[in-house]
Design a protein around this motif. Structure first.
Motif, mmCIF file in Angstrom:
data_model
loop_
_atom_site.group_PDB
_atom_site.id
_atom_site.type_symbol
_atom_site.label_atom_id
_atom_site.label_comp_id
_atom_site.label_asym_id
_atom_site.label_seq_id
_atom_site.Cartn_x
_atom_site.Cartn_y
_atom_site.Cartn_z
ATOM 1 N N GLU A 153 0.819 -1.215 0.000
ATOM 2 C CA GLU A 153 0.000 0.000 0.000
ATOM 3 C C GLU A 153 0.850 1.263 0.000
ATOM 4 O OE1 GLU A 153 -3.005 0.091 2.950
ATOM 5 O OE2 GLU A 153 -3.620 2.127 2.435
ATOM 6 N N ASP A 154 1.796 1.368 0.950
ATOM 7 C CA ASP A 154 2.550 2.615 1.014
ATOM 8 C C ASP A 154 3.557 2.744 -0.122
ATOM 9 O OD1 ASP A 154 3.877 0.516 2.632
ATOM 10 O OD2 ASP A 154 5.417 2.035 2.871
ATOM 11 N N GLY A 199 1.592 3.756 -3.161
ATOM 12 C CA GLY A 199 1.153 5.129 -2.909
ATOM 13 C C GLY A 199 2.266 6.122 -3.192
ATOM 14 N N ASP A 200 3.492 5.806 -2.727
ATOM 15 C CA ASP A 200 4.638 6.687 -2.982
ATOM 16 C C ASP A 200 4.915 6.786 -4.479
ATOM 17 O OD1 ASP A 200 4.969 7.290 -0.377
ATOM 18 O OD2 ASP A 200 6.727 6.031 -0.034
ATOM 19 N N TYR A 211 2.805 6.389 -6.930
ATOM 20 C CA TYR A 211 1.734 7.191 -7.540
ATOM 21 C C TYR A 211 1.969 8.671 -7.301
ATOM 22 C CZ TYR A 211 -1.816 4.049 -9.388
ATOM 23 O OH TYR A 211 -2.519 3.177 -10.165
ATOM 24 N N GLU A 212 2.339 8.986 -6.046
ATOM 25 C CA GLU A 212 2.547 10.393 -5.708
ATOM 26 C C GLU A 212 3.673 10.985 -6.544
ATOM 27 O OE1 GLU A 212 2.472 10.995 -1.503
ATOM 28 O OE2 GLU A 212 3.355 12.993 -1.703
ATOM 29 N N HIS A 215 2.439 11.513 -10.176
ATOM 30 C CA HIS A 215 1.590 12.682 -10.409
ATOM 31 C C HIS A 215 2.369 13.982 -10.282
ATOM 32 C CE1 HIS A 215 -2.068 10.571 -11.135
ATOM 33 N NE2 HIS A 215 -1.919 9.844 -10.041
ATOM 34 N N LEU A 261 11.939 -6.077 -0.276
ATOM 35 C CA LEU A 261 10.643 -5.451 -0.556
ATOM 36 C C LEU A 261 9.766 -6.333 -1.422
ATOM 37 C CD1 LEU A 261 11.827 -1.823 -1.382
ATOM 38 C CD2 LEU A 261 10.957 -2.672 0.783
ATOM 39 N N TYR A 317 7.648 10.351 5.512
ATOM 40 C CA TYR A 317 7.141 9.223 4.722
ATOM 41 C C TYR A 317 7.917 9.195 3.409
ATOM 42 C CZ TYR A 317 4.470 12.198 1.521
ATOM 43 O OH TYR A 317 4.114 13.103 0.574
ATOM 44 N N GLY A 318 7.714 8.130 2.613
ATOM 45 C CA GLY A 318 8.528 7.847 1.430
ATOM 46 C C GLY A 318 8.943 9.031 0.571
ATOM 47 N N VAL A 319 7.953 9.706 -0.039
ATOM 48 C CA VAL A 319 8.271 10.744 -1.019
ATOM 49 C C VAL A 319 8.969 11.937 -0.359
ATOM 50 C CG1 VAL A 319 7.310 12.339 -2.708
ATOM 51 C CG2 VAL A 319 6.365 10.055 -2.499
ATOM 52 N N ILE A 379 13.303 5.451 -5.153
ATOM 53 C CA ILE A 379 12.350 5.200 -4.063
ATOM 54 C C ILE A 379 12.524 3.770 -3.531
ATOM 55 C CG2 ILE A 379 10.442 4.495 -5.574
ATOM 56 C CD1 ILE A 379 9.886 6.798 -2.614
ATOM 57 N N HIS A 437 13.266 2.730 0.316
ATOM 58 C CA HIS A 437 12.377 1.855 1.086
ATOM 59 C C HIS A 437 13.083 0.591 1.546
ATOM 60 C CE1 HIS A 437 8.436 3.590 1.456
ATOM 61 N NE2 HIS A 437 8.551 4.106 0.257
ATOM 62 N N GLU A 444 -3.959 11.843 -4.751
ATOM 63 C CA GLU A 444 -2.865 11.649 -5.713
ATOM 64 C C GLU A 444 -2.097 10.345 -5.465
ATOM 65 O OE1 GLU A 444 0.498 14.360 -3.415
ATOM 66 O OE2 GLU A 444 0.162 14.627 -5.562
ATOM 67 N N ARG A 445 -2.350 9.721 -4.330
ATOM 68 C CA ARG A 445 -1.748 8.413 -4.056
ATOM 69 C C ARG A 445 -2.694 7.289 -4.441
ATOM 70 N NH1 ARG A 445 2.464 8.505 -0.550
ATOM 71 N NH2 ARG A 445 1.994 6.469 0.301
ATOM 72 N N GLY A 478 -5.665 6.805 -3.296
ATOM 73 C CA GLY A 478 -6.387 6.336 -2.108
ATOM 74 C C GLY A 478 -5.561 5.445 -1.209
ATOM 75 N N ARG A 479 -4.244 5.452 -1.407
ATOM 76 C CA ARG A 479 -3.389 4.596 -0.561
ATOM 77 C C ARG A 479 -2.818 5.399 0.599
ATOM 78 N NH1 ARG A 479 -2.705 3.296 -5.743
ATOM 79 N NH2 ARG A 479 -3.030 1.135 -6.355
ATOM 80 N N ARG A 480 -2.626 4.703 1.713
ATOM 81 C CA ARG A 480 -2.143 5.402 2.903
ATOM 82 C C ARG A 480 -0.625 5.588 2.853
ATOM 83 N NH1 ARG A 480 -4.617 1.605 7.335
ATOM 84 N NH2 ARG A 480 -4.282 0.157 5.628
ATOM 85 N N LYS A 481 -0.174 6.627 3.566
ATOM 86 C CA LYS A 481 1.266 6.863 3.708
ATOM 87 C C LYS A 481 1.772 6.062 4.898
ATOM 88 C CE LYS A 481 1.001 11.654 2.165
ATOM 89 N NZ LYS A 481 0.951 13.049 2.648
ATOM 90 N N ARG A 482 3.052 5.665 4.825
ATOM 91 C CA ARG A 482 3.676 5.033 5.988
ATOM 92 C C ARG A 482 4.662 6.027 6.589
ATOM 93 N NH1 ARG A 482 4.239 -0.178 7.884
ATOM 94 N NH2 ARG A 482 3.190 -1.016 6.050
ATOM 95 N N PHE A 486 7.460 7.194 9.340
ATOM 96 C CA PHE A 486 8.531 6.588 10.133
ATOM 97 C C PHE A 486 8.961 7.515 11.253
ATOM 98 C CE2 PHE A 486 8.699 4.572 6.030
ATOM 99 C CZ PHE A 486 8.908 3.249 6.343
#
Lengths: 162, 112
Positions: A27-28, A31-32, A34-35, A38, A66, B25-27, B43, B47, B69-70, B72-76, B78
């Motif tokens: 999921e994360d 999501g990263d 995708y972000e 965009h 991973l 978070y990641g980005v 990335i 990760h 923009e994700r 609908g996915r959640r961020k993780r 840290f």
């Protein structure tokens, strides 16, 4: 202004990601990606964003911590860990569905019992007259006299060598 | 598990997590690292390092909110754990003692 479908990453890459990225981090990670995609569409255009998305995907999938590898199906013959569970389940179902269980198991038991009886009967029939020297040449002849009176009808039996 | 040795890139990631505090978070981490170190980091590499650090117990992660923009996915997100902070301090301590142990002549020798 022309309104077209919003830009999205290539589907085959998404398939790769969903197939190979470990489920715990899917999921994360997606999501990263995708972000980033965009953001890059806005900054550098859709084409460049797609290329970079593909590149990032492959750079991600080379990291073994991973990704997930598909585990082979366990062999059913070598795995007895479920056996006690199956037994428990069997007895619970038998207890809960009494009528059906009675018909099912009763029918099966009766069937097996009659098969055994038939086998014993046939075995006994075959056991007769086996002391003769050429027992495999032995036949049984029957003569039924139908012209006699019904109460008086006789069945003549001979055992002889042919 | 490979022990709790802190690699060079892992140290960089761990420090960046500490810098971003509750926005790590990641980005955001990726952009912060690229900006501060000038390296081109993917990335995936980031990760992978985050995963290793979490396994070593230096990081803790939780899932946060989702944005459109994700997809609908959640961020993780840290955060650095106590043992993560300890590891960072130990690395700095060791560096400082090493720096202090360098004699004056070692670096200025060729220039002088």
């Amino acid at each position: 202004m022309k309104k077209s479908i919003p830009p999205h990453p290539p589907f085959w890459v998404l398939w790769l990601l969903e197939r190979f990225v470990s489920t715990a981090r899917q999921e994360d990670l997606l999501g990263d990606l995708y972000e980033l995609f965009h953001r890059r569409v806005k900054q550098e255009g859709e084409r460049k964003a797609k290329v970079l998305f593909v590149r990032d995907t492959f750079l991600l999938l080379i990291h073994s911590n991973l990704t997930t590898t598909p585990t082979p199906m366990p062999s059913p013959t070598s795995d007895s860990s479920m056996l006690s569970h199956y037994l428990t389940l069997t007895f619970r179902v038998l207890k809960r569905q009494k009528a059906f269980s009675f018909l099912n198991l009763g029918g099966l038991s009766a069937g097996i019992a009659f098969c055994l009886l038939i086998f014993l009967f046939v075995k006994e029939e075959y056991s007769f007259d086996q002391f003769h020297e050429n027992a495999d040449h032995l036949y049984r002849l029957e003569l039924i006299n139908t012209h006699a009176q019904a109460s008086n009808s006789q069945t003549h039996k001979w055992t002889c060598y042919l | 598990m490979k022990g709790t040795y802190l690699g060079e890139f892992e140290e960089l990631v761990l420090l960046t997590v500490a810098v971003l505090y509750d926005q790590a978070y990641g980005v955001a981490l990726l952009e912060e690292i690229i900006e501060r170190s000038g390296r081109s980091v993917s990335i995936g590499a980031l990760h992978s390092a985050l995963e290793r650090l979490e396994e070593k117990g230096f990081l803790h992660s939780r899932l946060g909110e989702a944005t459109a923009e994700r997809g609908g996915r959640r961020k993780r997100f840290f955060t650095v754990t106590a043992s993560g902070e300890k590891a960072l301090r130990e690395v700095r301590e060791m560096r400082n003692t090493m720096w202090n142990a360098i004699p004056q002549a070692a670096f200025s020798g060729s220039a002088a």
